[in-house]
Design an enzyme around this catalytic site. Structure first.
Site, short mmCIF file in Angstrom:
data_model
loop_
_atom_site.label_atom_id
_atom_site.label_comp_id
_atom_site.label_asym_id
_atom_site.label_seq_id
_atom_site.Cartn_x
_atom_site.Cartn_y
_atom_site.Cartn_z
CD GLN A 34 -3.52 0.76 0.97
OE1 GLN A 34 -4.10 -0.07 1.31
NE2 GLN A 34 -3.83 2.43 -0.03
CG PHE A 35 1.89 3.78 -3.89
CD1 PHE A 35 2.25 4.67 -4.36
CD2 PHE A 35 1.27 2.73 -4.40
CE1 PHE A 35 1.44 5.70 -4.96
CE2 PHE A 35 0.24 3.13 -4.76
CZ PHE A 35 0.36 4.66 -5.47
CB THR A 36 -1.69 5.11 -1.06
OG1 THR A 36 -2.85 4.57 -0.07
CG2 THR A 36 -1.46 5.62 -2.78
#
Length: 147
Positions: free
Chosen positions: A78-80
């Site tokens: 989940q790079f966000t």
């Protein structure tokens, strides 16, 4: 590394309508690698998560770990989580690790959780995923290995 943990009664991740990872009771980990992460960050975070006492004992107190309840982990990249929303209307992703490095750290983290004796499922790196989370409690925690 940054992680959002959710204690769950069940959780599932799907890609193109097909479930690729699914657990019952346990923890869903939304994971983001950042530049400068090392194996030390991976090992510390994995050990912290599997031993964190966030499950209820027989008296209803959060006193049991994922290992104690023989739960599972579902790990989703989940790079966000590194989104910086301070300026403008569109988040900046500059604080997230580059994809090749992030994928390496993601794989190492999954292996570290498994080495800690926890059955582990995972999503697909860089895929568009649908994540179904049945949060239990709700219990949601944020951990950053740099803080």
């Amino acid at each position: 590394m940054k992680a959002v943990l959710q204690r769950v009664t069940s959780s599932k991740v799907s890609v193109e309508g097909r479930a690729i990872g699914e657990i019952g009771r346990g923890i869903t980990v939304l994971l983001c690698a950042v530049p400068g992460d090392t194996q030390k960050d991976v090992d510390w975070l994995a050990e912290k998560i599997v031993n964190l006492r966030i499950f209820d004992d027989e008296e209803g107190k959060m006193n049991l770990s994922l290992k104690d309840v023989k739960g599972s982990a579902l790990v989703v990249s989940q790079f966000t989580l590194c989104g910086d929303c301070r300026k403008g209307r569109r988040p900046s992703w500059a604080k997230a690790a580059a994809p090749e490095f992030a994928n390496e750290m993601y794989g190492k983290f999954i292996e570290a959780v498994k080495k800690n004796g926890v059955p582990t499922e995972h999503g697909q790196f860089q895929a568009y995923m649908a994540v179904d989370i049945q949060n239990d409690g709700p219990v949601t925690l944020i951990i950053d290995t740099k803080e």
